[in-house]
Motif scaffolding. Structure first.
Motif, mmCIF file in Angstrom:
data_model
loop_
_atom_site.group_PDB
_atom_site.id
_atom_site.type_symbol
_atom_site.label_atom_id
_atom_site.label_comp_id
_atom_site.label_asym_id
_atom_site.label_seq_id
_atom_site.Cartn_x
_atom_site.Cartn_y
_atom_site.Cartn_z
ATOM 1 N N GLN A 32 -2.758 -0.294 -4.150
ATOM 2 C CA GLN A 32 -2.432 1.099 -4.456
ATOM 3 C C GLN A 32 -0.963 1.277 -4.855
ATOM 4 O O GLN A 32 -0.623 2.191 -5.593
ATOM 5 C CB GLN A 32 -2.774 1.962 -3.231
ATOM 6 C CG GLN A 32 -2.497 3.417 -3.456
ATOM 7 C CD GLN A 32 -3.676 4.315 -3.201
ATOM 8 O OE1 GLN A 32 -4.827 3.870 -3.195
ATOM 9 N NE2 GLN A 32 -3.431 5.572 -3.014
ATOM 10 N N ILE A 33 -0.102 0.399 -4.417
ATOM 11 C CA ILE A 33 1.318 0.515 -4.771
ATOM 12 C C ILE A 33 1.550 0.330 -6.280
ATOM 13 O O ILE A 33 2.581 0.716 -6.813
ATOM 14 C CB ILE A 33 2.172 -0.478 -3.942
ATOM 15 C CG1 ILE A 33 3.651 -0.094 -3.991
ATOM 16 C CG2 ILE A 33 1.978 -1.917 -4.390
ATOM 17 C CD1 ILE A 33 4.526 -0.838 -2.985
ATOM 18 N N GLY A 87 0.763 -1.238 0.000
ATOM 19 C CA GLY A 87 0.000 0.000 0.000
ATOM 20 C C GLY A 87 0.799 1.295 0.000
ATOM 21 O O GLY A 87 2.023 1.292 -0.096
ATOM 22 N N PRO A 88 0.048 2.413 0.121
ATOM 23 C CA PRO A 88 0.665 3.744 0.017
ATOM 24 C C PRO A 88 1.627 4.049 1.153
ATOM 25 O O PRO A 88 2.415 4.978 1.052
ATOM 26 C CB PRO A 88 -0.535 4.694 0.071
ATOM 27 C CG PRO A 88 -1.650 3.924 0.661
ATOM 28 C CD PRO A 88 -1.416 2.490 0.315
ATOM 29 N N PHE A 126 7.299 8.524 -3.628
ATOM 30 C CA PHE A 126 6.769 8.580 -2.269
ATOM 31 C C PHE A 126 5.651 9.615 -2.140
ATOM 32 O O PHE A 126 5.034 9.741 -1.106
ATOM 33 C CB PHE A 126 7.890 8.867 -1.270
ATOM 34 C CG PHE A 126 8.826 7.702 -1.142
ATOM 35 C CD1 PHE A 126 8.448 6.587 -0.411
ATOM 36 C CD2 PHE A 126 10.041 7.692 -1.784
ATOM 37 C CE1 PHE A 126 9.280 5.489 -0.304
ATOM 38 C CE2 PHE A 126 10.880 6.602 -1.691
ATOM 39 C CZ PHE A 126 10.503 5.498 -0.936
ATOM 40 N N PHE A 127 5.440 10.391 -3.167
ATOM 41 C CA PHE A 127 4.308 11.321 -3.220
ATOM 42 C C PHE A 127 3.721 11.249 -4.618
ATOM 43 O O PHE A 127 4.452 11.029 -5.578
ATOM 44 C CB PHE A 127 4.765 12.766 -2.947
ATOM 45 C CG PHE A 127 4.846 13.061 -1.491
ATOM 46 C CD1 PHE A 127 3.744 13.558 -0.814
ATOM 47 C CD2 PHE A 127 5.997 12.806 -0.783
ATOM 48 C CE1 PHE A 127 3.808 13.813 0.548
ATOM 49 C CE2 PHE A 127 6.069 13.049 0.578
ATOM 50 C CZ PHE A 127 4.971 13.555 1.249
ATOM 51 N N ASP A 128 2.424 11.409 -4.714
ATOM 52 C CA ASP A 128 1.883 11.620 -6.051
ATOM 53 C C ASP A 128 1.701 13.122 -6.229
ATOM 54 O O ASP A 128 1.584 13.867 -5.264
ATOM 55 C CB ASP A 128 0.580 10.850 -6.285
ATOM 56 C CG ASP A 128 -0.448 11.030 -5.190
ATOM 57 O OD1 ASP A 128 -0.577 12.158 -4.693
ATOM 58 O OD2 ASP A 128 -1.128 10.061 -4.838
ATOM 59 N N ALA A 129 1.770 13.572 -7.462
ATOM 60 C CA ALA A 129 1.544 14.992 -7.769
ATOM 61 C C ALA A 129 0.588 14.965 -8.946
ATOM 62 O O ALA A 129 0.982 14.858 -10.085
ATOM 63 C CB ALA A 129 2.851 15.672 -8.143
ATOM 64 N N ILE A 130 -0.684 14.998 -8.593
ATOM 65 C CA ILE A 130 -1.708 14.668 -9.581
ATOM 66 C C ILE A 130 -2.305 15.918 -10.217
ATOM 67 O O ILE A 130 -2.790 16.815 -9.515
ATOM 68 C CB ILE A 130 -2.814 13.833 -8.909
ATOM 69 C CG1 ILE A 130 -2.205 12.504 -8.438
ATOM 70 C CG2 ILE A 130 -3.965 13.589 -9.826
ATOM 71 C CD1 ILE A 130 -3.189 11.599 -7.741
ATOM 72 N N ARG A 172 1.003 11.855 0.262
ATOM 73 C CA ARG A 172 2.004 10.840 0.576
ATOM 74 C C ARG A 172 1.487 9.535 -0.032
ATOM 75 O O ARG A 172 0.347 9.137 0.214
ATOM 76 C CB ARG A 172 2.104 10.722 2.109
ATOM 77 C CG ARG A 172 2.857 9.525 2.592
ATOM 78 C CD ARG A 172 4.355 9.764 2.531
ATOM 79 N NE ARG A 172 5.045 8.676 3.181
ATOM 80 C CZ ARG A 172 5.282 7.494 2.608
ATOM 81 N NH1 ARG A 172 4.918 7.245 1.372
ATOM 82 N NH2 ARG A 172 5.910 6.553 3.291
ATOM 83 N N ASN A 173 2.277 8.895 -0.850
ATOM 84 C CA ASN A 173 1.799 7.706 -1.565
ATOM 85 C C ASN A 173 2.990 6.961 -2.146
ATOM 86 O O ASN A 173 3.687 7.481 -3.001
ATOM 87 C CB ASN A 173 0.868 8.172 -2.701
ATOM 88 C CG ASN A 173 0.108 7.026 -3.336
ATOM 89 O OD1 ASN A 173 0.239 5.881 -2.915
ATOM 90 N ND2 ASN A 173 -0.680 7.331 -4.351
ATOM 91 N N THR A 174 3.223 5.762 -1.677
ATOM 92 C CA THR A 174 4.313 4.964 -2.250
ATOM 93 C C THR A 174 3.750 4.169 -3.425
ATOM 94 O O THR A 174 2.804 3.403 -3.245
ATOM 95 C CB THR A 174 4.841 3.958 -1.196
ATOM 96 O OG1 THR A 174 5.074 4.649 0.017
ATOM 97 C CG2 THR A 174 6.100 3.280 -1.670
ATOM 98 N N TYR A 175 4.275 4.366 -4.605
ATOM 99 C CA TYR A 175 3.788 3.566 -5.740
ATOM 100 C C TYR A 175 4.872 3.478 -6.814
ATOM 101 O O TYR A 175 5.741 4.337 -6.918
ATOM 102 C CB TYR A 175 2.478 4.131 -6.309
ATOM 103 C CG TYR A 175 2.614 5.464 -6.985
ATOM 104 C CD1 TYR A 175 2.747 6.618 -6.246
ATOM 105 C CD2 TYR A 175 2.659 5.558 -8.371
ATOM 106 C CE1 TYR A 175 2.908 7.849 -6.860
ATOM 107 C CE2 TYR A 175 2.827 6.776 -8.992
ATOM 108 C CZ TYR A 175 2.939 7.916 -8.234
ATOM 109 O OH TYR A 175 3.112 9.117 -8.842
ATOM 110 N N ILE A 176 4.796 2.383 -7.558
ATOM 111 C CA ILE A 176 5.834 2.110 -8.556
ATOM 112 C C ILE A 176 5.391 2.571 -9.940
ATOM 113 O O ILE A 176 4.205 2.781 -10.187
ATOM 114 C CB ILE A 176 6.202 0.607 -8.589
ATOM 115 C CG1 ILE A 176 4.977 -0.257 -8.922
ATOM 116 C CG2 ILE A 176 6.809 0.162 -7.253
ATOM 117 C CD1 ILE A 176 5.301 -1.718 -9.172
#
Ligand SMILES: Cc1cc2nc3c(=O)[nH]c(=O)nc-3n(C[C@H](O)[C@H](O)[C@H](O)COP(=O)(O)OP(=O)(O)OC[C@H]3O[C@@H](n4cnc5c(N)ncnc54)[C@H](O)[C@@H]3O)c2cc1C
Length: 480
Positions: A354-355, A145-146, A167-171, A327-331
Motif C-alpha cells: 500500500q505504501i 504499509g499505510p 500521510f493522508f490520502d484525499a481521494i 490515514r495512509n502513508t504512501y509515496i
C-alpha cells in the motif's frame, strides 16, 4: 528449524504484512534467501491487534472472486497462477460469502505466519527498522504499509523529498469515462486554456441549474458520513477539505470553489450560463478514467453513489473508485519508482504494498508478489520481467509506476492517489474484439459492458499465463 544455506546473499524485506509476506515467499521460492524484518511483537501499530504476519486490519474480505468479469477476481486468479502464498492461505481459510472470497482472519494470518516460518530460506526478525536499509543490504524491499513507523517514514521523506510522502490520502471519486453522458456534458478547459501538453478541451464538464445545485448541496449535507478513527486525528487543511464540509460552510461555497462555472460555456446550450459546473479531469494515460476535481469526501460509499448520480450527465456513472480521506502513508510512486518498483534515486531499493499507492489487501499482496519476483531476478543476475499491461498485475503496476497522469494546470499539486484494481486501468480491447453473440437481439448497454469485462478478463488471464510461462520462478541453489 534449520534454515538452508544458499549461494545467494539475502534480500531484506521490511514489513511482514500482506505485501512483505508475499514478497518474502516469492523470493524464497526462487531459491534466494530472505530476511523478513517485522516490528510487531516489539512495537505495534494503531490498527493491528496481533503479532501474526499478514494480519487483516479491518474487513475479512478479499472482495469478488469472479475471474470472468471482475478485475479483483482476475487479480486473484493471476496470483494463484503465480504461486501466491496469500491466495493459498486465503483459499484454505475461506468462509461462506457468496461471490466474494472472505476468510477466517485468524486462521488466515496464522497459516501465512506458519508457512513463512517453515520456509527454509526465510528468517523472520522481530525488530523495528528505523532508517533506510543500510547500503550493505544491497537488495531490499520496503513494505511497511499505510501505518509505517514514524522513524522510517521520516527517513523515506528525507530520501524522496517532503512532497513525495503523504500521510493522508484525499481521494476524489473516479468515473469510467464511457459511463458519462456526453449528450449533457462537454469537453472544455476553463477559459479554453491550452497549458503545457493540453488541448483546451481537457476536462469533462457537467452543468447544473440553480435548482439542481441547491438539491445537490442539500443531499451532500444530509448524506451519511464516516468519521475519523480517534488515532487518525482530523487532517483537514484548506487545500483538501471534504466536499460536504465545504457545503456546510455556506450554500454558495462550492459555487465559488470546485463547482465554479466561470470560463465555461455549455457546448449543448451556449446561450444559457450554468449556475454551477462539476469538472472531471482525465486520470490515466489511456483516457478511460476521469476524476471528479476537488470532490474528496467522507460520505459513505452508498451515499456517494446516490448523491453524485444527481449530477447531470453522471446519472448512470460507474465509479472505478469512490472518494475517501484516510490515514495512509504512501509515496508519489509515478515520479519516484521505475517500472520494477525500484527507487530511481537508489539502486536495489524497492517499495511494495500500500505504501506504493495501491489500495486493498489483494492489491498490496500482488505488488509484493511482483516486487519479490523482480528482486529475486535481480539477485540471480536476470532482468526483472515486467508483466504486460493487459494483465491485472501489469495494469496495477502501470498505474503505480506511470499510467496515472499528473495534471499540468495545477503545478505542485499532488494528484496521485491510492487505487484499487479496476478495468479502467486496462488498455481498451482491440477494435473488432467484441462481436455480437450469435442469436443475441440486443448488443449494447449492460450486455455490451458485461461482454467487454469478460473479454478483458480472458485476455488478462491468457497474457498472464504466457508471461509466467516465459518467466518461471525456478528454485536456485536451494531445494526442499
Ligand atoms: C485502518 C485500516 C483499515 C483498512 N481496511 C481495509 C479493508 O477492510 N480491506 C482492504 O482491502 N484494505 C484495507 N486497508 C488497506 C490495506 O489493504 C491494508 O492496510 C493492507 O494491510 C496493506 O498491506 P501492506 O502489506 O502494504 O501493509 P500492512 O499489512 O500494514 O503491513 C505492513 C507491516 O509493516 C510493519 N512495519 C511498519 N513499519 C515498520 C518498521 N519500521 N520496521 C519493521 N516493520 C514495520 C507493520 O507492523 C506491518 O506488519 C485498510 C488500511 C487501514 C490503515
Amino acid at each position: 528449524m534449520n534454515k538452508l544455506t544458499s549461494s545467494y546473499s539475502p534480500v531484506h524485506v521490511i514489513g511482514g504484512g500482506l505485501a512483505g509476506s508475499e514478497a518474502a515467499w516469492q523470493i524464497a521460492e526462487a531459491g534466494v534467501p530472505v530476511i523478513l524484518h517485522e516490528m510487531r511483537a516489539v512495537r505495534g501499530t494503531d490498527a493491528h491487534k496481533t503479532d501474526s504476519l499478514a494480519e487483516l486490519v479491518c474487513s475479512n474480505s478479499f472482495r469478488s472472486d469472479d475471474a470472468t468479469s471482475n478485475a479483483v477476481g482476475v487479480l486473484h486468479a493471476e496470483m494463484r497462477l503465480a504461486g501466491s502464498i496469500i491466495m493459498r492461505c486465503a483459499d484454505l481459510n475461506q468462509v461462506p460469502a457468496g461471490g466474494a472470497l472472505a476468510v477466517d482472519r485468524e486462521g488466515f494470518a496464522e497459516a501465512v505466519s506458519a508457512a513463512i516460518a517453515a520456509h527454509p530460506l526465510i528468517t523472520v526478525l522481530r525488530e523495528e527498522i528505523r532508517g533506510l536499509p543500510p547500503k550493505e543490504w544491497d537488495l531490499a524491499i520496503i513494505a511497511t504499509g499505510p501505518l509505517t513507523a514514524p522513524d522510517l517514514a521520516d527517513a523515506i521523506r528525507a530520501e524522496t523529498g517532503a512532497d513525495a510522502l503523504a500521510f493522508f490520502d484525499a481521494i476524489a471519486p473516479i468515473v469510467h469515462a464511457d459511463t458519462i453522458d456526453m449528450d449533457i456534458c462537454w469537453h472544455q478547459s476553463r477559459y479554453d486554456k491550452v497549458g503545457p501538453g493540453g488541448t483546451g478541451k481537457d476536462y469533462i464538464n457537467c452543468p447544473l441549474t440553480q435548482e439542481e445545485y441547491n438539491a445537490f448541496v442539500d443531499a451532500l449535507i444530509a448524506g451519511d458520513k464516516t468519521g475519523f478513527k480517534e488515532w487518525e486525528g482530523t487532517p483537514y487543511f484548506d487545500g483538501c477539505l471534504p466536499i460536504e464540509v465545504m457545503a456546510e460552510r455556506g450554500r454558495e461555497t462550492l459555487r465559488h470553489g470546485p463547482m465554479k462555472p466561470m470560463g465555461l460555456t455549455n457546448a449543448h446550450n451556449p446561450s444559457v450560463k450554468p449556475y454551477a459546473v462539476v469538472q472531471l479531469r482525465q486520470d490515466n494515460a489511456l483516457g478511460t478514467l476521469y476524476n471528479m476535481v476537488g470532490f474528496q469526501t467522507k460520505l459513505k460509499y452508498g451515499a456517494q453513489g446516490e448523491v453524485f448520480r444527481m449530477i447531470p450527465g453522471l446519472e448512470k456513472a460507474e465509479f472505478a473508485r469512490l472518494g475517501g480521506l484516510h490515514r495512509n502513508t504512501y509515496i508519489n510512486s509515478p515520479t519516484l519508482l521505475d517500472q520494477s518498483l525500484t527507487l530511481k534515486s537508489r539502486a536495489g531499493l524497492r517499495f511494495a504494498g500500500q505504501i506504493t499507492g495501491c489500495e486493498g489487501y489483494v492489491e498490496s499482496a500482488s505488488i509484493g508478489l511482483l516486487a519479490g519476483r523482480f528482486a529475486a531476478a535481480e539477485r540471480k543476475g536476470a532482468s526483472p520481467a515486467i508483466p504486460p499491461v493487459t494483465t491485472a498485475f501489469g495494469a496495477l503496476l502501470n498505474h503505480i509506476t506511470g499510467g496515472h497522469i499528473v495534471s499540468d494546470d495545477e503545478p505542485g499539486k499532488r494528484s496521485f492517489q491510492p487505487m484499487n484494481v479496476n478495468f479502467g486501468l486496462f488498455p481498451p480491447l482491440d477494435p473488432g474484439a467484441l462481436t455480437r453473440p450469435e442469436g443475441a437481439k440486443r448488443f449494447r448497454g449492460k450486455e455490451k459492458a458485461s461482454a467487454k469485462k469478460q473479454a478483458m478478463a480472458s485476455r488478462a488471464l491468457s497474457d498472464c499465463a504466457t508471461w509466467l510461462d516465459k518467466n518461471l520462478l525456478i528454485g536456485g541453489a536451494a531445494t526442499r
